[in-house]
Motif scaffolding. Structure first.
Motif, short mmCIF file in Angstrom:
data_model
loop_
_atom_site.label_atom_id
_atom_site.label_comp_id
_atom_site.label_asym_id
_atom_site.label_seq_id
_atom_site.Cartn_x
_atom_site.Cartn_y
_atom_site.Cartn_z
N ASN A 2 0.68 -1.29 0.13
CA ASN A 2 -0.02 0.16 0.01
C ASN A 2 0.95 1.20 -0.02
OD1 ASN A 2 -2.47 -1.72 0.33
ND2 ASN A 2 -1.83 -1.84 2.47
N LEU A 3 0.37 2.43 -0.81
CA LEU A 3 1.08 3.51 -0.80
C LEU A 3 0.51 4.43 0.47
CD1 LEU A 3 2.08 5.63 -3.25
CD2 LEU A 3 0.72 6.89 -1.91
N ASP A 4 1.43 5.27 0.98
CA ASP A 4 1.37 6.02 2.46
C ASP A 4 1.26 7.53 1.62
OD1 ASP A 4 0.59 6.26 4.64
OD2 ASP A 4 2.64 6.60 5.52
N VAL A 5 0.34 8.01 1.84
CA VAL A 5 0.03 9.59 1.57
C VAL A 5 0.15 10.50 2.68
CG1 VAL A 5 -1.22 11.32 0.46
CG2 VAL A 5 -1.19 9.11 -0.61
N ILE A 6 1.29 11.41 2.70
CA ILE A 6 1.46 12.02 3.89
C ILE A 6 1.23 13.48 3.41
CG2 ILE A 6 3.12 13.04 5.27
CD1 ILE A 6 4.67 10.36 5.14
N SER A 7 0.33 14.10 4.33
CA SER A 7 -0.02 15.63 4.10
C SER A 7 0.31 16.61 5.28
CB SER A 7 -1.74 15.66 4.45
OG SER A 7 -2.14 17.07 4.14
N SER A 8 1.19 17.63 4.78
CA SER A 8 2.10 18.28 5.82
C SER A 8 1.19 19.48 6.39
CB SER A 8 3.10 19.33 5.07
OG SER A 8 4.10 18.05 4.48
N SER A 9 1.60 20.09 7.57
CA SER A 9 1.07 21.10 8.06
C SER A 9 1.34 22.42 7.20
CB SER A 9 1.45 21.36 9.66
OG SER A 9 2.64 21.77 9.56
N ALA A 10 1.48 23.76 7.82
CA ALA A 10 1.47 24.68 7.00
C ALA A 10 2.93 25.09 6.60
CB ALA A 10 0.99 26.04 7.51
N SER A 73 -1.54 18.66 11.98
CA SER A 73 -1.70 20.18 12.04
C SER A 73 -2.81 20.43 11.03
CB SER A 73 -0.65 21.18 11.96
OG SER A 73 -1.21 22.29 12.50
N TYR A 74 -2.50 21.42 10.28
CA TYR A 74 -3.71 21.60 9.09
C TYR A 74 -3.73 20.50 8.32
CZ TYR A 74 -5.98 23.88 5.02
OH TYR A 74 -6.58 24.35 4.19
N GLY A 75 -2.39 19.89 7.97
CA GLY A 75 -2.46 18.60 7.22
C GLY A 75 -3.43 17.38 7.81
N SER A 98 -3.76 17.81 15.40
CA SER A 98 -4.85 18.44 14.39
C SER A 98 -6.31 18.55 15.43
CB SER A 98 -5.10 17.68 13.12
OG SER A 98 -5.65 18.20 12.25
N ASP A 99 -6.45 19.58 15.74
CA ASP A 99 -7.87 19.60 16.28
C ASP A 99 -8.99 19.80 15.42
OD1 ASP A 99 -9.91 20.06 17.99
OD2 ASP A 99 -9.18 22.04 18.77
N VAL A 100 -9.46 18.64 15.04
CA VAL A 100 -10.44 18.48 14.09
C VAL A 100 -11.81 18.70 14.71
CG1 VAL A 100 -9.66 16.99 12.43
CG2 VAL A 100 -10.70 16.07 14.47
N LEU A 101 -11.83 19.31 16.01
CA LEU A 101 -12.89 19.66 16.78
C LEU A 101 -12.68 21.34 17.02
CD1 LEU A 101 -13.49 16.81 19.35
CD2 LEU A 101 -15.24 17.60 17.57
N LYS A 102 -11.91 21.87 16.51
CA LYS A 102 -11.68 23.27 16.50
C LYS A 102 -12.97 24.21 16.66
CE LYS A 102 -9.48 26.01 13.96
NZ LYS A 102 -10.05 27.22 13.88
N GLY A 103 -13.17 25.14 17.45
CA GLY A 103 -14.20 26.18 17.55
C GLY A 103 -13.60 27.39 17.73
N GLU A 104 -14.73 28.61 17.64
CA GLU A 104 -14.11 29.71 18.10
C GLU A 104 -13.52 29.97 19.27
OE1 GLU A 104 -17.71 32.62 17.54
OE2 GLU A 104 -17.54 32.07 15.47
#
Length: 254
Positions: A2-10, A73-75, A98-104
């Motif tokens: 399997n290939l592994d796709v890595i997504s960076s932060s900013a 993080s953003y990734g 990575s806070d995928v529950l982030k709010g105001e």
């Protein structure tokens, strides 16, 4: 394999990941997110969901049928959307720092910790002073001395390149907008990795995210690291990745 796709932060992918141990086990694709490194688009869309759609199009162009996805993080926002959109094509997902529950309220508390007035100004620093604040929040042990010219070069070459678009990316994050995004469990097994001294997204959010993602999620905490355990303790970080990704995945629930 399997290939592994890595997504960076900013920042660019090449500065975020210690890929040597991973590349011995997986063929890797490490894309820069849009408007970082050499990645760009003619589209005026800026959300993390659009970033995910772009990753999926890349995977399709490469002819990849099954893959793992990793983001920090953003990734991590992007990785979540990739996993949700692709269903059974994504075998496993890793969401780090990575806070995928982030709010105001999370943004407000971050501004208090930073002594700053605006999230965009902090996350896309236009001065060396603001960058020093961001570094202080990002790493567990801040370097004792960073020359001013190094910070000035970083601001100029990383943040001021495509500045308008990077500001738009921060403003277009859909997480926290209940009309645009609801966090739901993923069909894949998910590994959540967090630094125990993360001051961008505090550890208590990781615990809530793990619970929200359901029984298929597990949480691993990297001691003595902040928001960047992948660079502060790459050996331990990669150990956790390989342990998770190299075990036979459970069948995806579609």
């Amino acid at each position: 394999m399997n290939l592994d796709v890595i997504s960076s932060s900013a920042v660019t992918g090449s500065t975020q990941w210690h890929v040597g141990p991973l590349s011995r086990h997986f063929p890797l694709v490490v894309p820069d997110l849009l408007f970082f490194g050499g990645s760009t688009t003619r589209s005026d869309r800026r959300s993390e969901k659009f970033q995910a759609e772009s990753i999926v199009r890349l995977v399709d162009q490469l002819g990849i049928k099954k893959f793992n996805v990793v983001g920090t993080s953003y990734g991590g926002f992007v990785a979540y959307h990739v996993a949700r959109a692709c269903g059974g094509r994504v075998l496993r997902a890793v969401i780090a720092s990575s806070d995928v529950l982030k709010g105001e309220e999370d943004d407000r508390m971050l501004m208090e910790r930073a002594g700053a007035e605006d999230v965009v100004d902090l996350m896309v620093p236009g001065s060396t002073g603001t960058l020093r604040k961001l570094i202080g929040l990002t790493v567990y042990k801040s370097p004792r001395f960073v020359p001013e010219f190094v910070l000035r070069d970083f601001v100029q070459n990383i943040y001021k390149t495509n500045l308008k678009e990077k500001v738009e990316l921060i403003k277009a994050i859909s997480l926290g907008n209940k009309n645009e995004f609801q966090l739901t469990p993923l069909s894949q097994d998910v590994l959540v990795i967090w630094g125990d001294h993360d001051r961008i997204f505090p550890l208590d959010k990781a615990i809530k995210i793990k619970e929200k993602l359901g029984e298929g999620a597990r949480l691993e905490i990297v001691k003595n690291t902040g928001h960047m355990p992948n660079t502060e303790d790459p050996t331990r970080f990669n150990e956790l990745l390989l342990d998770f990704l190299m075990n036979d995945p459970k069948p995806s629930i579609l």
